[in-house]
Motif scaffolding. Structure first.
Motif, PDB file in Angstrom:
ATOM      1  N   ASN A   1       0.842  -1.186   0.000  1.00  0.00           N
ATOM      2  CA  ASN A   1       0.000   0.000   0.000  1.00  0.00           C
ATOM      3  C   ASN A   1       0.886   1.248   0.000  1.00  0.00           C
ATOM      4  N   ILE A   2       0.938   1.925  -1.128  1.00  0.00           N
ATOM      5  CA  ILE A   2       1.834   3.082  -1.262  1.00  0.00           C
ATOM      6  C   ILE A   2       1.458   4.201  -0.286  1.00  0.00           C
ATOM      7  N   ASP A   3       0.165   4.315   0.053  1.00  0.00           N
ATOM      8  CA  ASP A   3      -0.268   5.366   0.983  1.00  0.00           C
ATOM      9  C   ASP A   3       0.418   5.226   2.345  1.00  0.00           C
ATOM     10  N   GLU A   4       0.574   3.978   2.785  1.00  0.00           N
ATOM     11  CA  GLU A   4       1.217   3.793   4.087  1.00  0.00           C
ATOM     12  C   GLU A   4       2.680   4.235   4.037  1.00  0.00           C
ATOM     13  N   TYR A   5       3.325   3.984   2.897  1.00  0.00           N
ATOM     14  CA  TYR A   5       4.706   4.450   2.766  1.00  0.00           C
ATOM     15  C   TYR A   5       4.740   5.981   2.778  1.00  0.00           C
ATOM     16  N   ILE A   6       3.820   6.597   2.073  1.00  0.00           N
ATOM     17  CA  ILE A   6       3.762   8.066   2.060  1.00  0.00           C
ATOM     18  C   ILE A   6       3.460   8.586   3.466  1.00  0.00           C
ATOM     19  N   GLY A   7       2.641   7.832   4.211  1.00  0.00           N
ATOM     20  CA  GLY A   7       2.299   8.220   5.588  1.00  0.00           C
ATOM     21  C   GLY A   7       3.487   8.234   6.525  1.00  0.00           C
ATOM     22  N   THR A   8       4.584   7.540   6.170  1.00  0.00           N
ATOM     23  CA  THR A   8       5.796   7.592   6.992  1.00  0.00           C
ATOM     24  C   THR A   8       6.852   8.458   6.294  1.00  0.00           C
ATOM     25  N   ARG A   9       6.410   9.527   5.694  1.00  0.00           N
ATOM     26  CA  ARG A   9       7.237  10.513   4.989  1.00  0.00           C
ATOM     27  C   ARG A   9       7.856   9.958   3.706  1.00  0.00           C
ATOM     28  N   GLY A  10       7.230   8.960   3.130  1.00  0.00           N
ATOM     29  CA  GLY A  10       7.727   8.385   1.893  1.00  0.00           C
ATOM     30  C   GLY A  10       7.571   9.351   0.727  1.00  0.00           C
ATOM     31  N   TYR A  11       8.518   9.326  -0.178  1.00  0.00           N
ATOM     32  CA  TYR A  11       8.595  10.146  -1.392  1.00  0.00           C
ATOM     33  C   TYR A  11       8.770  11.633  -1.095  1.00  0.00           C
ATOM     34  N   GLU A  12       8.885  11.968   0.197  1.00  0.00           N
ATOM     35  CA  GLU A  12       9.125  13.356   0.550  1.00  0.00           C
ATOM     36  C   GLU A  12      10.549  13.748   0.161  1.00  0.00           C
ATOM     37  N   ALA A  13      11.481  12.804   0.330  1.00  0.00           N
ATOM     38  CA  ALA A  13      12.877  13.087  -0.025  1.00  0.00           C
ATOM     39  C   ALA A  13      13.001  13.330  -1.523  1.00  0.00           C
ATOM     40  N   LEU A  14      12.277  12.541  -2.309  1.00  0.00           N
ATOM     41  CA  LEU A  14      12.318  12.735  -3.757  1.00  0.00           C
ATOM     42  C   LEU A  14      11.757  14.118  -4.109  1.00  0.00           C
ATOM     43  N   GLY A  15      10.642  14.480  -3.453  1.00  0.00           N
ATOM     44  CA  GLY A  15      10.056  15.797  -3.686  1.00  0.00           C
ATOM     45  C   GLY A  15      11.023  16.913  -3.344  1.00  0.00           C
ATOM     46  N   LYS A  16      11.711  16.747  -2.204  1.00  0.00           N
ATOM     47  CA  LYS A  16      12.658  17.763  -1.754  1.00  0.00           C
ATOM     48  C   LYS A  16      13.805  17.913  -2.754  1.00  0.00           C
ATOM     49  N   VAL A  17      14.326  16.777  -3.199  1.00  0.00           N
ATOM     50  CA  VAL A  17      15.443  16.783  -4.133  1.00  0.00           C
ATOM     51  C   VAL A  17      15.059  17.483  -5.434  1.00  0.00           C
ATOM     52  N   LEU A  18      13.868  17.151  -5.955  1.00  0.00           N
ATOM     53  CA  LEU A  18      13.468  17.679  -7.257  1.00  0.00           C
ATOM     54  C   LEU A  18      13.120  19.165  -7.211  1.00  0.00           C
ATOM     55  N   THR A  19      12.603  19.621  -6.062  1.00  0.00           N
ATOM     56  CA  THR A  19      12.142  21.004  -6.038  1.00  0.00           C
ATOM     57  C   THR A  19      13.114  21.960  -5.358  1.00  0.00           C
ATOM     58  N   GLU A  20      13.999  21.423  -4.495  1.00  0.00           N
ATOM     59  CA  GLU A  20      14.835  22.347  -3.726  1.00  0.00           C
ATOM     60  C   GLU A  20      16.330  22.194  -3.956  1.00  0.00           C
ATOM     61  N   MET A  21      16.742  21.060  -4.552  1.00  0.00           N
ATOM     62  CA  MET A  21      18.184  20.802  -4.603  1.00  0.00           C
ATOM     63  C   MET A  21      18.677  20.643  -6.040  1.00  0.00           C
ATOM     64  N   THR A  22      19.945  20.990  -6.263  1.00  0.00           N
ATOM     65  CA  THR A  22      20.561  20.704  -7.555  1.00  0.00           C
ATOM     66  C   THR A  22      21.184  19.305  -7.464  1.00  0.00           C
ATOM     67  N   PRO A  23      21.428  18.664  -8.614  1.00  0.00           N
ATOM     68  CA  PRO A  23      22.072  17.344  -8.574  1.00  0.00           C
ATOM     69  C   PRO A  23      23.381  17.369  -7.786  1.00  0.00           C
ATOM     70  N   GLU A  24      24.141  18.443  -7.923  1.00  0.00           N
ATOM     71  CA  GLU A  24      25.418  18.536  -7.201  1.00  0.00           C
ATOM     72  C   GLU A  24      25.188  18.543  -5.693  1.00  0.00           C
ATOM     73  N   GLN A  25      24.142  19.243  -5.285  1.00  0.00           N
ATOM     74  CA  GLN A  25      23.857  19.281  -3.841  1.00  0.00           C
ATOM     75  C   GLN A  25      23.479  17.899  -3.322  1.00  0.00           C
TER      76      GLN A  25
END
Lengths: 604, 123
Positions: A128-152
């Motif tokens: 169940n992907i929702d349960e993974y999202i409920g434990t902050r899942g895919y938040e890191a991916l979101g952070k990387v894509l919107t706030e960080m450069t690949p170098e960072q």
């Protein structure tokens, strides 16, 4: 919304001890009690204590039921779920303290553990992907894509000090950096996940895939962004059917949510992942062989350099990381590299998952901070050696590793310390051996494995390991000389220096490390023609003590070789003549020892 | 899913539920008497209302658990609130509506709802 969650482990360990039946029964009983709207049954991944399966945990109380049998279920539902009375007789005894139930995290098994890679295993429903999202899942991916450069992103992984968990311990950030910078022609690059776990006794990758498959997908997407790749492959063994199924479900759900595919989170980054199933060849866990296999060719390694970061899959820059390495990435992005680097030792940061096996009470999966000593792992977390036997050695690193003897019991476990004492981290199998294990026999076991699994491409590995195995057989047959031991050592060093890939180069390690720490056992086999642990059959003789034997004849009935007959000797106080074994006929199977109730038979 | 906001919406929806499985010791325990006497006088709707409210409002620090007969059957449904370092508060003759008041005024607001406690009934 449910007031209570009942977690049933659906990992391979608990599934094989019947957890699916438990789960079905539980649902039926809950339905019968009219609790379906109040209590939810959740199938999770591995909780670690595989020896106690099937495992069932009831929240919010956190009651840990172990070795659950189908007949317990009606009582647990009626008493605990309906009336709120914990059924103490079925609860894991370690969690009961003076009639009070203490939280699982305070038991010896969990107290010293620190779960990062296994954070969600046994907690969420992996399907169940929702349960993974409920434990902050895919938040890191979101952070990387919107706030960080690949170098960072790469700098963050570098700063965390994360090293490859597959065994060799190469700095992960460094690998990513090379793949990003070395070839800059704008062409396709690849991200691969090595889930071809093959060491005998190791199952941490399987447990992560079964318990938390989304963490691997998220981490691979992060790496894709960091190095500029749009395609990932997970190479997983076909012998892990549950892992394959959950990965397939997870990839489907992630695509449906748009977390894999085109323009993730509305950015111009696109990334997709496909599965490739391995047919179970050990050598395909070696990175170049793995990539050759993904390409559709016979899984054989090729010389490095060029390294995969320059010329990998389909001759394009590729990074390849182990499942456990991936499982650490999202947490590092979310909590920061300093957090990760605050755990572990100077050169080995974070935690490591070990699969405990062999002669140990708590067989299962543990995650400990780097720098924990072997003593803590075996005596405290592992619960010690069964039957009061004495610890002899621990084997880490599988067929590529070595044995750690008792004198290194207090060495903090990290990459460099293990190398220094002649073993290696490996993927994390930890097999415990007691006084009943023969070290020559152990070396023979691992070498037999390497001989079977050698791909045959290079001569040192194909022929060298076979010759080495023959020499070991000479030792266990009692036909070797002391000179042979020196020759063995020489051959080991030759293979180490000349084999093509990591597997061949490390194949002699089990022999070298046992020779280093347990040379006296080898010498006993060679000079005294004895196996001190009583394992090597050719060196054993079974004898019946005529004074103790009452002449019941049970042993003769059980003997498959007809080697036992009655003598003329009647011991004082006995009515029947005693039995004796004909060493010429005896096949040393040990069946007679099992049938004798009077302990009259011994082996030496 | 095209934005972080959508991800956050899913997370917020599920977080309370997954939070139920926390191994950390909850600071506050809300105990509902769920023996035959409690169930007969309507403890189950109370338990469900409490559990749902705690998850919905994400009171991570609160665990709603059941217990057996407390021994005051005539006052069931009974709900006890046990906060660390404070005296236990016993609410009696609870209903889902009263339970919601306890959640809002006591668990969130920090003030004991004195009119529902056993002390006020004994006066």
């Amino acid at each position: 919304m449910y007031r209570s969650h009942v977690l049933v482990c659906g990992g391979t360990g608990c599934t094989s001890s019947g957890s699916q039946q438990i789960q079905d029964l539980l649902k039926a009983e809950i339905e019968k009690a009219g609790l379906s709207k109040e209590v939810s049954v959740v199938q999770t991944g591995c909780h670690g204590l595989c020896a106690l399966g099937p495992i069932m945990i009831v929240y919010p109380e956190g009651t840990f039921y172990s070795m659950v049998k189908p007949e317990y279920i009606p009582e647990i539902v009626q008493e605990h779920l309906l009336k709120g009375r914990v059924v103490k007789k079925y609860v894991y005894e370690e969690t009961i303290d003076n009639d009070e139930i203490k939280p699982l995290v305070e038991t010896a098994f969990y107290k010293k553990q620190h779960r990062i890679a296994l954070r969600n295993c046994g907690v969420i429903n992996p399907e169940n992907i929702d349960e993974y999202i409920g434990t902050r899942g895919y938040e890191a991916l979101g952070k990387v894509l919107t706030e960080m450069t690949p170098e960072q992103v790469i700098d963050t992984i570098l700063a965390s000090g994360l090293r490859g968990r597959g065994g060799a311990g190469f700095p992960t950030g460094k690998k990513w950096q090379l793949a990003r910078n070395l070839v800059q022609d704008g062409g396709q690059k690849y991200v691969c996940c090595n889930a071809d776990e093959g060491d005998p006794g190791a199952f941490m990758d399987r447990s992560v895939l079964e318990g938390d498959p989304h963490v691997v997908l998220e981490a691979m997407a992060i790496a894709g962004y960091a190095i500029g790749a749009s395609q990932g492959y997970i190479y997983v063994r076909a012998e892990y059917p549950i892992a394959v199924e959950r990965l397939t479900i997870a990839i489907g759900q992630a695509r449906e949510y748009g977390l894999l595919g085109k323009n993730i989170f509305g950015t111009d980054f696109s990334f997709d992942i496909d599965l490739r199933l391995g047919a179970g060849a050990f050598v395909c866990g070696e990175e170049t062989a793995l990539m050759t296999s993904i390409e559709g060719n016979r899984g054989e390694p090729r010389p490095r350099p060029p390294f995969p970061a320059v010329k990998g899959l389909f001759a394009r820059p590729t990074i390849l990381n182990n499942v456990e390495t991936w499982a650490n990435i999202p947490q590092i992005i979310l909590n920061g590299p300093e957090w990760f680097a605050s755990m572990g030792t100077e050169k080995s940061k974070g935690t490591k998952v070990f699969a405990l096996g062999g002669k140990i009470n708590n067989t299962g999966l543990v995650e400990i901070p780097m720098g924990t000593t072997l003593r803590e792992v075996i005596e405290e977390i592992g619960g010690g050696i069964p039957n009061g036997k004495k610890f002899k050695a621990a084997q880490t690193g599988g067929p590529s590793g070595g044995c750690i003897p008792v004198e290194h019991f207090d060495v903090p476990i990290d990459y460099d310390n293990l190398i220094a004492i002649g073993s290696m981290m490996g993927s994390g199998g930890l097999i415990v051996m007691d006084e009943d294990n023969c070290m020559v026999d152990i070396a023979k076991f691992f070498l037999q494995f390497t001989v079977d699994e050698s791909c045959g491409k290079c001569t040192p590995c194909r022929i060298g390991t076979k010759r080495l195995l023959e020499m070991l057989e000479k030792v266990t047959d009692g036909k070797a000389t002391l000179e042979d031991l020196d020759k063995m050592e020489e051959l080991c060093n030759y293979i180490k220096a000349n084999a093509l890939c990591g597997l061949g180069q490390t194949a002699p390690n089990p022999v070298l490390s046992t020779l280093r720490y347990f040379r006296d056992e080898y010498v006993a086999h060679v000079v005294d023609k004895k196996c001190p642990a009583g394992v090597c059959k050719s060196l054993l003789t079974y004898t019946i003590d005529p004074e103790t034997c009452i002449g019941c004849g049970m042993c003769a009935k059980g003997c498959p070789a007809d080697a036992i007959s009655r003598t003329d000797y009647v011991a004082p106080g006995h009515k029947l003549a005693s039995m004796s074994i004909d060493p010429a006929k005896c096949v040393k199977c040990g069946a007679c020892m099992g049938t004798c109730k009077f302990k009259a038979i011994s082996k030496k | 899913m095209k934005s972080l906001a959508e991800l956050k919406a899913i997370r917020d929806k599920v977080q309370g539920q997954v939070g139920l499985r926390s191994e950390a010791e909850a600071g506050t325990r809300v105990v509902v008497g769920m023996a035959t006497c409690g169930i007969a006088s309507g403890a189950r709707p109370v338990l469900n209302a409490l559990s749902e409210a705690v998850q919905e409002k994400k009171l991570d620090n609160v665990a709603v658990v059941q217990t057996g007969c407390i021994g005051l059957c005539q006052y069931e449904p009974i709900v006890e609130v046990i906060e660390q370092g404070k005296e236990k508060v016993t609410y009696i003759k609870m209903t889902p509506e009263k339970a919601m008041e306890v959640v809002n005024r006591h668990l969130i607001g920090g003030h004991v709802v004195t009119e529902y406690t056993i002390q006020s009934a004994l006066k």
